[in-house]
Design an enzyme around this catalytic site. Sequence first.
Site, mmCIF file in Angstrom:
data_model
loop_
_atom_site.group_PDB
_atom_site.id
_atom_site.type_symbol
_atom_site.label_atom_id
_atom_site.label_comp_id
_atom_site.label_asym_id
_atom_site.label_seq_id
_atom_site.Cartn_x
_atom_site.Cartn_y
_atom_site.Cartn_z
ATOM 1 N N GLU A 274 0.835 -1.216 0.000
ATOM 2 C CA GLU A 274 0.000 0.000 0.000
ATOM 3 C C GLU A 274 0.863 1.257 0.000
ATOM 4 O O GLU A 274 0.753 2.093 0.898
ATOM 5 C CB GLU A 274 -0.883 0.022 1.264
ATOM 6 N N PRO A 275 1.738 1.429 -0.973
ATOM 7 C CA PRO A 275 2.604 2.606 -0.951
ATOM 8 C C PRO A 275 1.845 3.891 -1.288
ATOM 9 O O PRO A 275 0.975 3.894 -2.161
ATOM 10 C CB PRO A 275 3.633 2.302 -2.051
ATOM 11 N N ARG A 277 3.320 7.714 -0.096
ATOM 12 C CA ARG A 277 4.328 8.775 -0.221
ATOM 13 C C ARG A 277 5.399 8.507 -1.276
ATOM 14 O O ARG A 277 5.745 9.388 -2.057
ATOM 15 C CB ARG A 277 5.008 8.943 1.140
ATOM 16 N N ARG A 313 2.451 20.175 6.434
ATOM 17 C CA ARG A 313 3.465 19.280 7.021
ATOM 18 C C ARG A 313 4.492 20.018 7.881
ATOM 19 O O ARG A 313 4.815 19.552 8.965
ATOM 20 C CB ARG A 313 4.156 18.447 5.936
ATOM 21 N N TYR A 317 4.260 18.657 11.605
ATOM 22 C CA TYR A 317 5.304 17.691 12.002
ATOM 23 C C TYR A 317 6.691 18.329 12.071
ATOM 24 O O TYR A 317 7.687 17.609 12.172
ATOM 25 C CB TYR A 317 5.409 16.547 10.987
ATOM 26 N N CYS A 358 -2.555 33.689 10.064
ATOM 27 C CA CYS A 358 -2.337 34.325 11.364
ATOM 28 C C CYS A 358 -1.988 33.314 12.450
ATOM 29 O O CYS A 358 -2.767 33.103 13.388
ATOM 30 C CB CYS A 358 -3.577 35.103 11.747
ATOM 31 N N GLU A 359 -0.875 32.657 12.298
ATOM 32 C CA GLU A 359 -0.380 31.714 13.301
ATOM 33 C C GLU A 359 1.144 31.729 13.224
ATOM 34 O O GLU A 359 1.694 31.709 12.113
ATOM 35 C CB GLU A 359 -0.808 30.266 12.972
ATOM 36 N N TYR A 386 0.736 14.130 0.733
ATOM 37 C CA TYR A 386 0.205 14.757 1.945
ATOM 38 C C TYR A 386 0.350 16.282 1.898
ATOM 39 O O TYR A 386 0.515 16.930 2.924
ATOM 40 C CB TYR A 386 0.867 14.167 3.201
HETATM 41 N N1 LLP Z 1 -1.697 2.083 4.411
HETATM 42 C C1 LLP Z 1 -2.259 2.570 5.534
HETATM 43 C C2 LLP Z 1 -3.198 1.743 6.290
HETATM 44 C C3 LLP Z 1 -1.925 3.863 5.982
HETATM 45 O O1 LLP Z 1 -2.462 4.343 7.096
HETATM 46 C C4 LLP Z 1 -1.007 4.658 5.219
HETATM 47 C C5 LLP Z 1 -0.649 6.003 5.664
HETATM 48 C C6 LLP Z 1 -0.473 4.102 4.045
HETATM 49 C C7 LLP Z 1 -0.832 2.811 3.687
HETATM 50 C C8 LLP Z 1 0.482 4.849 3.176
HETATM 51 O O2 LLP Z 1 1.680 5.132 3.828
HETATM 52 P P1 LLP Z 1 2.882 5.800 3.040
HETATM 53 O O3 LLP Z 1 3.374 4.825 2.035
HETATM 54 O O4 LLP Z 1 2.364 7.056 2.387
HETATM 55 O O5 LLP Z 1 3.864 6.106 4.080
HETATM 56 N N2 LLP Z 1 0.283 12.889 6.859
HETATM 57 C C9 LLP Z 1 1.529 12.236 7.174
HETATM 58 C C10 LLP Z 1 1.523 10.775 6.737
HETATM 59 C C11 LLP Z 1 0.382 9.991 7.312
HETATM 60 C C12 LLP Z 1 0.348 8.546 6.839
HETATM 61 C C13 LLP Z 1 -0.901 7.890 7.215
HETATM 62 N N3 LLP Z 1 -1.042 6.524 6.754
HETATM 63 C C14 LLP Z 1 2.670 13.018 6.544
HETATM 64 O O6 LLP Z 1 2.424 14.032 5.909
HETATM 65 O O7 LLP Z 1 3.840 12.655 6.728
#
Ligand code: LLP
Length: 430
Positions: A274-275, A277, A313, A317, A358-359, A386
């Site tokens: 499930e990629p 990012r 982001r 974070y 305004c933050e 994201y």
């Molecule tokens: N599968 C599930 C169940 C997930 O919750 C996520 C991400 C992914 C796959 C995909 O993960 P990735 O390959 O993108 O790392 N907003 C945060 C990232 C939150 C990720 C949430 N879940 C950021 O901007 O870094």
Amino acid sequence: MSDYFHYQDNQLHAEQVPLADIAAQFGTPCYVYSRAALTDGYRQFSNALQGREHLICYAVKANSNLAILNVFARLGAGFDIVSGGELQRVLAAGGDARKVVFSGVGKTVAEMRLALDAGILCFNVESAAELERLNEVAGNMGKVAPVSLRVNPDVDAKTHPYISTGLKQSKFGVAYGEAIALYRRARDLPHLRITGVDCHIGSQLTETSPFIAAAEKILALVDALAVEGIRLEHIDLGGGLGIRYHDETPPAIADYVAALLGALRGRSEKLILEPGRVLVGNAGVLLTRVEYLKHGEEKNFAIVDAAMNDLMRPALYEAFHEILPVCREPFPQSSPACGGGGDREKQSLIYEIVGPVCETGDFIGHARNLAIAPQSLLAVLSAGAYGMSMSSNYNTRPRVAEVMVDGRVAHLVRERETVAQLYVGEKTIL
Ligand code: LLP
């Protein structure tokens, strides 16, 4: 910087198109994506997985623009969704419901119905209560729901705590020690069909070892289930592979996949990933223009037209995004878009790159050494994941335009919102 965003004649390009031209045509701020970068990332996965039954389910939450979903759908991707809304986007973009896995801890009855009607590949069930609800909803519809349990392997992903999901104390998945009992329960429920197992331990992982540790625990569970006569069709090892924002050195896609395949050696279950990012992060930039330069007593500020509502982001974070000037000296004579106006009087200084919201938390980057002037264009890199999908209308700021570059052509793939659209559903009272 990815190969698809590069300087040519001192002008930053997306593929063959100067970003300055995109700013002139579509305005700023705007997100710009490279189709070739998206395709390249997907192909790296599918090539590495060749010879093994697999499904690459792009995590829609990373960037849910229809054009992006459509690029992946046409490459044969499946999708990992976390809401009924994301399912509707996938279908609107031409995605195949039979390749959709549905994750998330809070699926509503309406969302379950929508997904059962569409005929998705499976529900990644995250609790005992959800299992019971899904059985009931499927029964009421005269259907059988395909189920995979999202198991929490209790592995430290070594990433930012907000995006770490595989530890015992996290809200995600079912506890490892309870998984077998829950599979037995699922087997006994008449409107469920067990298809697989799932885990996802976090996001922006820059090492392979936590993925392998999680995979090994999941495989031990698969073996224990087989002893009980519960045989799985697929193993879903989630997403989470990190990208380079600054000085990170994440494994290459091919190396990450090779490590997973090593752990799976000798097994025949279909592998699902499930990629999110890693497929879109470095395939997009946020294009923004300097509005004002402000020289404070201690710091110099470059106030740009993008803000935390457009890219949250950094604020959320403290994430680092590289920021590059779109035009750098010596400016090409041939480009009216570069070097016009104030760009000639620019000074190189250390700037706080901030937005108009305004933050105090509204910043895009701290302490960046840039030679800029009012009206200079900046590209905020690694913003494809994201970025737009987490944007909001805070401060009544319309969401920005999105552009997809394909070779020499820039396509508008989402129009800039208008202010009138923002309050269309609102009413005053007497
Ligand atoms: N599968 C599930 C169940 C997930 O919750 C996520 C991400 C992914 C796959 C995909 O993960 P990735 O390959 O993108 O790392 N907003 C945060 C990232 C939150 C990720 C949430 N879940 C950021 O901007 O870094």
